[in-house]
Design a protein around this motif. Structure first.
Motif, PDB file in Angstrom:
ATOM      1  N   GLY A  63      -3.373  -3.968  12.669  1.00  0.00           N
ATOM      2  CA  GLY A  63      -4.625  -4.397  13.275  1.00  0.00           C
ATOM      3  C   GLY A  63      -5.821  -4.387  12.348  1.00  0.00           C
ATOM      4  O   GLY A  63      -6.909  -4.776  12.734  1.00  0.00           O
ATOM      5  N   VAL A  64      -5.639  -3.946  11.103  1.00  0.00           N
ATOM      6  CA  VAL A  64      -6.732  -3.873  10.129  1.00  0.00           C
ATOM      7  C   VAL A  64      -6.653  -5.079   9.202  1.00  0.00           C
ATOM      8  O   VAL A  64      -5.583  -5.405   8.689  1.00  0.00           O
ATOM      9  CB  VAL A  64      -6.635  -2.570   9.302  1.00  0.00           C
ATOM     10  CG1 VAL A  64      -7.724  -2.520   8.248  1.00  0.00           C
ATOM     11  CG2 VAL A  64      -6.685  -1.355  10.197  1.00  0.00           C
ATOM     12  N   VAL A  65      -7.791  -5.745   8.984  1.00  0.00           N
ATOM     13  CA  VAL A  65      -7.813  -6.881   8.056  1.00  0.00           C
ATOM     14  C   VAL A  65      -7.675  -6.336   6.637  1.00  0.00           C
ATOM     15  O   VAL A  65      -8.511  -5.567   6.167  1.00  0.00           O
ATOM     16  CB  VAL A  65      -9.115  -7.698   8.197  1.00  0.00           C
ATOM     17  CG1 VAL A  65      -9.165  -8.812   7.167  1.00  0.00           C
ATOM     18  CG2 VAL A  65      -9.222  -8.281   9.600  1.00  0.00           C
ATOM     19  N   VAL A  66      -6.569  -6.727   5.970  1.00  0.00           N
ATOM     20  CA  VAL A  66      -6.292  -6.244   4.615  1.00  0.00           C
ATOM     21  C   VAL A  66      -6.391  -7.356   3.576  1.00  0.00           C
ATOM     22  O   VAL A  66      -6.266  -7.100   2.384  1.00  0.00           O
ATOM     23  CB  VAL A  66      -4.896  -5.574   4.530  1.00  0.00           C
ATOM     24  CG1 VAL A  66      -4.847  -4.338   5.402  1.00  0.00           C
ATOM     25  CG2 VAL A  66      -3.791  -6.546   4.894  1.00  0.00           C
ATOM     26  N   GLU A  88      -6.629  -7.034  -0.504  1.00  0.00           N
ATOM     27  CA  GLU A  88      -7.603  -6.146  -1.141  1.00  0.00           C
ATOM     28  C   GLU A  88      -6.875  -5.101  -1.963  1.00  0.00           C
ATOM     29  O   GLU A  88      -5.857  -4.556  -1.539  1.00  0.00           O
ATOM     30  CB  GLU A  88      -8.475  -5.465  -0.089  1.00  0.00           C
ATOM     31  CG  GLU A  88      -9.467  -6.407   0.570  1.00  0.00           C
ATOM     32  CD  GLU A  88     -10.437  -5.659   1.467  1.00  0.00           C
ATOM     33  OE1 GLU A  88     -11.004  -4.643   1.025  1.00  0.00           O
ATOM     34  OE2 GLU A  88     -10.605  -6.102   2.607  1.00  0.00           O
ATOM     35  N   GLY A  89      -7.404  -4.812  -3.151  1.00  0.00           N
ATOM     36  CA  GLY A  89      -6.768  -3.904  -4.091  1.00  0.00           C
ATOM     37  C   GLY A  89      -6.557  -2.499  -3.576  1.00  0.00           C
ATOM     38  O   GLY A  89      -5.638  -1.800  -4.000  1.00  0.00           O
ATOM     39  N   ARG A  90      -7.365  -2.055  -2.629  1.00  0.00           N
ATOM     40  CA  ARG A  90      -7.210  -0.686  -2.117  1.00  0.00           C
ATOM     41  C   ARG A  90      -6.021  -0.532  -1.188  1.00  0.00           C
ATOM     42  O   ARG A  90      -5.649   0.581  -0.832  1.00  0.00           O
ATOM     43  CB  ARG A  90      -8.496  -0.232  -1.438  1.00  0.00           C
ATOM     44  CG  ARG A  90      -8.894  -1.080  -0.247  1.00  0.00           C
ATOM     45  CD  ARG A  90     -10.240  -0.651   0.287  1.00  0.00           C
ATOM     46  NE  ARG A  90     -10.762  -1.670   1.173  1.00  0.00           N
ATOM     47  CZ  ARG A  90     -11.540  -1.423   2.192  1.00  0.00           C
ATOM     48  NH1 ARG A  90     -11.899  -0.189   2.456  1.00  0.00           N
ATOM     49  NH2 ARG A  90     -11.973  -2.402   2.944  1.00  0.00           N
ATOM     50  N   ASN A 122       6.043  -0.723  -4.991  1.00  0.00           N
ATOM     51  CA  ASN A 122       5.026  -1.517  -4.306  1.00  0.00           C
ATOM     52  C   ASN A 122       4.998  -2.945  -4.820  1.00  0.00           C
ATOM     53  O   ASN A 122       5.447  -3.237  -5.924  1.00  0.00           O
ATOM     54  CB  ASN A 122       3.649  -0.890  -4.488  1.00  0.00           C
ATOM     55  CG  ASN A 122       3.454   0.338  -3.634  1.00  0.00           C
ATOM     56  OD1 ASN A 122       4.140   0.519  -2.630  1.00  0.00           O
ATOM     57  ND2 ASN A 122       2.526   1.185  -4.022  1.00  0.00           N
ATOM     58  N   LEU A 123       4.437  -3.840  -3.987  1.00  0.00           N
ATOM     59  CA  LEU A 123       4.215  -5.224  -4.401  1.00  0.00           C
ATOM     60  C   LEU A 123       3.215  -5.249  -5.549  1.00  0.00           C
ATOM     61  O   LEU A 123       2.279  -4.458  -5.587  1.00  0.00           O
ATOM     62  CB  LEU A 123       3.655  -6.034  -3.227  1.00  0.00           C
ATOM     63  CG  LEU A 123       4.612  -6.380  -2.099  1.00  0.00           C
ATOM     64  CD1 LEU A 123       3.832  -6.925  -0.912  1.00  0.00           C
ATOM     65  CD2 LEU A 123       5.642  -7.391  -2.554  1.00  0.00           C
ATOM     66  N   ARG A 124       3.426  -6.187  -6.461  1.00  0.00           N
ATOM     67  CA  ARG A 124       2.490  -6.395  -7.556  1.00  0.00           C
ATOM     68  C   ARG A 124       1.940  -7.814  -7.466  1.00  0.00           C
ATOM     69  O   ARG A 124       2.485  -8.660  -6.757  1.00  0.00           O
ATOM     70  CB  ARG A 124       3.184  -6.163  -8.895  1.00  0.00           C
ATOM     71  CG  ARG A 124       3.456  -4.681  -9.146  1.00  0.00           C
ATOM     72  CD  ARG A 124       4.042  -4.463 -10.491  1.00  0.00           C
ATOM     73  NE  ARG A 124       5.453  -4.892 -10.429  1.00  0.00           N
ATOM     74  CZ  ARG A 124       6.261  -4.936 -11.461  1.00  0.00           C
ATOM     75  NH1 ARG A 124       5.829  -4.610 -12.643  1.00  0.00           N
ATOM     76  NH2 ARG A 124       7.508  -5.304 -11.320  1.00  0.00           N
ATOM     77  N   ALA A 125       0.908  -8.083  -8.209  1.00  0.00           N
ATOM     78  CA  ALA A 125       0.288  -9.405  -8.211  1.00  0.00           C
ATOM     79  C   ALA A 125       1.322 -10.474  -8.550  1.00  0.00           C
ATOM     80  O   ALA A 125       2.069 -10.335  -9.509  1.00  0.00           O
ATOM     81  CB  ALA A 125      -0.856  -9.442  -9.215  1.00  0.00           C
ATOM     82  N   GLY A 126       1.377 -11.518  -7.724  1.00  0.00           N
ATOM     83  CA  GLY A 126       2.289 -12.627  -7.961  1.00  0.00           C
ATOM     84  C   GLY A 126       3.635 -12.504  -7.289  1.00  0.00           C
ATOM     85  O   GLY A 126       4.426 -13.449  -7.315  1.00  0.00           O
TER      86      GLY A 126
END
Length: 158
Positions: A63-66, A88-90, A122-126
């Motif tokens: 429910g939180v916009v990420v 978002e990076g956080r 964790n997922l990484r960029a790309g």
């Protein structure tokens, strides 16, 4: 009695406040003000059918916009829609996170819901999400229902 220039000044101030309020409301309606656009990383998801998903649609988890949808393209090799999501990076998500296209309310806007998996990496960029679920299209549900009723044939009366 007020001078004409003082009256003009007050009228101008109220007009500027009204324009500011209109700008604020238009940003709220367009969902542009709730995402800071700062430190983000892109991930991708492929869907068979995105329904009415649009660029700038929200990406939510619990429910939180990420994040936000930043691009939608058609892939000529897989014949699927490729959606770019800027998270978002956080917020960090496991590699086995699932993406599902959901609808706000009965006939509301569509958004992407992320369900975190249990992977330790964790997922990484790309990275591309492996588990996706396409949008539920109301017309397809109705046609499936009608087709199943037609396949049953007419009911016999006894």
């Amino acid at each position: 009695m007020m001078k004409r220039s003082t009256l003009d000044l007050w009228v101008g101030a109220f007009v500027m406040m009204g324009l500011g309020a209109l700008l604020f409301l238009s940003l709220k309606v367009a969902n542009l003000s709730s995402f800071n656009g700062g430190d983000t990383y892109p991930i991708y998801a492929n869907f068979d059918n995105i329904g009415g998903l649009k660029v700038r649609a929200a990406v939510k988890s619990a429910g939180v916009v990420v994040g936000r949808v930043t691009a939608i393209e058609f892939d000529n090799q897989t014949f699927e829609a490729k959606v770019r999501i800027d998270v978002e990076g956080r917020y960090q998500f496991p590699k086995d996170t699932a993406a599902k296209i959901l609808t706000s309310g009965l006939l509301g806007d569509q958004y992407i819901g992320l369900a975190a998996g249990g992977d330790t990496a964790n997922l990484r960029a790309g990275d591309t999400l492996k588990i996706t679920q396409s949008a539920v299209v109301l017309e397809n549900l109705i046609s499936q229902f009608l087709y199943s009723k037609a396949a049953e044939g007419p009911e016999k009366k006894q």
